[in-house]
Design an enzyme around this catalytic site. Structure first.
Site, PDB file in Angstrom:
ATOM      1  N   ASP A 239       0.814  -1.228   0.000  1.00 24.69           N
ATOM      2  CA  ASP A 239       0.000   0.000   0.000  1.00 24.69           C
ATOM      3  C   ASP A 239       0.838   1.263   0.000  1.00 24.69           C
ATOM      4  O   ASP A 239       0.396   2.302  -0.478  1.00 24.69           O
ATOM      5  CB  ASP A 239      -0.929   0.025   1.203  1.00 24.69           C
TER       6      ASP A 239
ATOM      7  N   TYR B 189      -9.434  -0.169   2.483  1.00 24.37           N
ATOM      8  CA  TYR B 189      -9.040  -0.053   3.891  1.00 24.37           C
ATOM      9  C   TYR B 189      -8.680   1.372   4.269  1.00 24.37           C
ATOM     10  O   TYR B 189      -8.201   2.147   3.440  1.00 24.37           O
ATOM     11  CB  TYR B 189      -7.797  -0.913   4.170  1.00 24.37           C
TER      12      TYR B 189
HETATM   13  N1  ABN Z   1      -6.123  -1.995  -0.278  1.00 24.49           N
HETATM   14  C1  ABN Z   1      -5.632  -2.571  -1.475  1.00 24.49           C
HETATM   15  C2  ABN Z   1      -5.671  -1.655  -2.668  1.00 24.49           C
HETATM   16  C3  ABN Z   1      -4.784  -0.625  -2.730  1.00 24.49           C
HETATM   17  C4  ABN Z   1      -4.838   0.231  -3.807  1.00 24.49           C
HETATM   18  C5  ABN Z   1      -5.749   0.006  -4.830  1.00 24.49           C
HETATM   19  C6  ABN Z   1      -6.594  -1.038  -4.748  1.00 24.49           C
HETATM   20  C7  ABN Z   1      -6.578  -1.868  -3.647  1.00 24.49           C
HETATM   21 CU    CU Z   2      -7.470  -6.964   7.132  1.00 24.81          CU
END
Ligand code: ABN
Ligand code: CU
Length: 643
Positions: A300, A384
């Protein structure tokens, strides 16, 4: 084309202050006037090139410089540049090796969704699954990562697909399983549609908005945080002084919040603890071997530039009390400065008691309250949310805390099936695959100065133990980088100590800070997996390296589509001496996310973090000078730093 270059640089900026909007504009103009003149250039990032810490330490004059990463959409080539803002020149221009993919830009996310919806192959394949209202279909572009296939220099996204039932409905309740679109940012077209076995799209909703969940409870009374005399910190530009702590606030597109030059005032002297600390990488690998799920692993921070994803924080919601906000300045893909207002929040929080003793002989009690300074930012990375907090306490301890919240990345199975690799979230086929959130924090320790050493401290029972009751803490010096690749071991009550062997405390022992390895998980995936190769930093909890300013990110400078081996595993091959050296400590920790029903439809925050504590850094409890609550209530604000 000639582009006018603003000549003005910001007067009075501290060398570690992030680039201002004017400086970003100037850096971009210098690049556009030089090697990045073609219209096809896009700016991944333009940020402060921090002066060497040796120059800063020596108090030498430093120049304002920008580091920039660019991509030429015409050729697919990526570049790194150093711009000298004082001289108005591009002092370094380097083409990156073919295949290196810098992080994604925000507008690439939007582009992927727009162009996927226009592609006839996508439209047709969705229609074949009965999905004709494209307004309700959501494309979520992950990086393709790397699974052994040569991307042939292409910059690729892997879009998972979800569908809403109405415009406010949460798409994550309705994954279109076994349907993935590979989008090629190099050509701006869909590369292919991976359309395998259709599984009925789970129909049951998973919503958290008030309009779906009904009226909120009414029994909670307000908690008002009031600081009638204001907060106890003093902010000068990006410099913060709070009680005995002082530091500088930084912000980068890759890391978000950075703490610089963290010092604690003791007996009238500002003693250095950490020169620079930040979240340096993250990886979220999924453990479900189902075809679409097995390819989910998000870096991320390194793939998406988590600082760019920082939220603008809202008073009373994200942070409560007397708040000082700092903006985060980054760039859009055309190099325009982009201000994330209120990206960083700083405030004080009451923290229950610091110490207490009730003298039962006299019937009197002494008690002092603890408080902490909270410096935080929150990033949304698609599904998230990660809220990152540095907590500074009055006794010299430091906490790094992550609150993971937001929405699970879901999958669908045939109704009636129950995969062992996830938690069913309803009886409609929706499940949350098992996964991990692994974080790595880079800490350039300077405990009483730059030359430090690291000890592993285990509690052991001695061989000679006639009472069978004996146990003692045993220090083992970690002498080289290879020897310092370590795992936590709770059976030994293990912790690590960063010591300055030239600085002694009251009892002639080296002053130190200790790292308490809580949430010390490591990668669960087999070593032979691609993700394990690419995220080797996450196979161990502790790494220590000899300081090198170029060594910034534990999975390497460019983890997007990387094939592995970069960063910590490569640097530590040199096995440099780390005894009495300028060193960097890297700690991997995280959350092993065995999904539970309570994580749905939006996850109550999960706290994940670790503590750094003074360990013989002070000669005694440094909070003996804390005033009582009554004294604080009548404080005129003239007393008492240091003791
Ligand atoms: N949380 C995973 C994610 C990050 C960036 C783009 C899509 C998915
Ligand atoms: Cu999780």
């Amino acid at each position: 084309m000639t582009i006018s270059i603003e000549t003005q640089t910001v007067v009075g900026a501290h060398p570690l202050d992030p680039l201002s909007r004017a400086e970003i504009t100037r850096a971009v103009a210098i690049l556009k006037n030089g090697p990045a003149a073609a219209e096809t250039f896009r700016f991944i990032s333009v940020e402060l090139r921090e002066p060497s810490k040796h120059a800063l330490r020596a108090g030498s004059e430093t120049e304002r410089e920008a580091d920039s990463v660019l991509i030429d959409r015409g050729t697919g080539n990526a570049f790194e540049a150093i711009v000298n803002l004082d001289a108005g020149i591009v002092s370094k221009w380097t083409q990156l090796a073919s295949g290196v993919q810098p992080p994604f830009m925000l507008d690439e996310f939007a582009e992927c969704e727009i162009n996927c919806k226009k592609d006839p192959r996508v439209v047709e394949a969705l229609a074949a699954r009965g999905l004709t209202n494209l307004d309700l279909v959501c494309f979520e572009p992950w990086s393709v990562g790397w699974f052994g296939e040569d991307a042939q220099g292409r910059r690729l996204m892997r879009a998972l697909v979800f569908v809403r039932q109405d415009p406010d409905d949460s798409p994550y309740a309705h994954p279109i399983e076994n349907f993935v679109v590979i989008y090629d940012l190099s050509s701006g077209t869909v590369a292919r549609v991976e359309d395998a076995e259709a599984i009925p799209v789970p129909a049951a909703a998973g919503n958290y908005l008030p309009k779906y969940v009904g009226p909120a409870r009414t029994d909670l009374k307000p908690i008002s945080i009031t600081q009638p005399e204001g907060a106890s910190y003093t902010v000068t530009g990006n410099h913060v002084q709070w009680a005995d702590w002082s530091f500088r606030v930084g912000f980068t597109p890759r890391e978000g919040l950075v703490l610089h030059q963290l010092k604690f005032r003791n007996k009238g002297t500002d003693r250095s603890v950490i020169n620079r600390a930040s979240l340096a990488e993250m990886v979220v690998p999924y453990g479900d071997p189902a075809p679409v799920q097995a390819k989910k692993n998000a870096f991320d921070s390194g793939e998406y530039n988590i600082g760019n994803m920082a939220n603008s924080l809202k008073l009373g919601c994200d942070c409560l009390g007397e708040i000082k906000y700092f903006d985060g300045i980054t760039t859009d893909s055309h190099g325009n400065p982009m201000t994330i207002e209120n990206a960083i929040c700083m405030h004080e929080e009451d923290d229950s008691i610091m110490w207490k003793h009730f003298d039962f002989r006299e019937g009197t009690a002494e008690v002092r309250r603890s408080r902490k300074l909270v410096i935080s930012f929150i990033a949304t990375v698609a599904n998230y949310e990660y809220a990152f907090y540095w907590h500074l306490f009055l006794d010299g301890s430091i906490e790094f805390l992550v609150k993971a919240t937001g929405i699970l990345s879901t999958a669908a199975q045939n109704p009636g099936e129950k995969t062992p690799y996830g938690q069913a979230l309803n009886n409609d086929g929706l499940y949350g695959p098992i996964h991990q959130h692994l974080f790595n924090v880079r800490m350039d320790f300077e405990v009483d100065g730059p030359l430090n050493s690291v000890y592993e401290v285990d509690t052991e029972t001695p061989a000679d133990n006639p009472t069978f009751t004996a146990f003692r803490a045993v220090d083992r010096l970690l002498e080289t980088e290879q020897a310092a690749i370590r795992k936590a071991d709770s059976s030994k009550h293990r912790f690590w100590k960063v010591a300055n062997r030239d600085s002694k405390n009251l009892v002639n022992e080296s002053v130190a800070y200790r790292l308490i390895p809580t949430n010390a998980i490591t990668l669960a995936a087999d070593e032979r997996s691609h993700v394990s190769q690419r995220a080797q930093f996450a196979r161990n909890n502790l790494w220590v390296t000899a300081y090198d300013r170029a060594e910034r990110f534990p999975a390497g400078e460019f983890p997007n589509q990387s094939t592995g081996g970069d960063g910590l595993p490569a640097w530590t091959l040199a096995d440099r001496n780390i005894v009495d050296q300028d060193l960097v400590v890297w700690y991997t920790f995280g959350m092993h996310h065995v999904v539970r029903l309570e994580d749905w439809p939006v996850m109550p925050r999960q706290n994940i973090g670790f503590m750094l504590e003074p360990h013989g850094f002070f000669d005694e409890n440094p909070t003996l000078n804390l005033p009582t609550s009554e004294e604080i209530a009548t404080n005129t604000g003239t007393c008492c730093s240091g003791h």
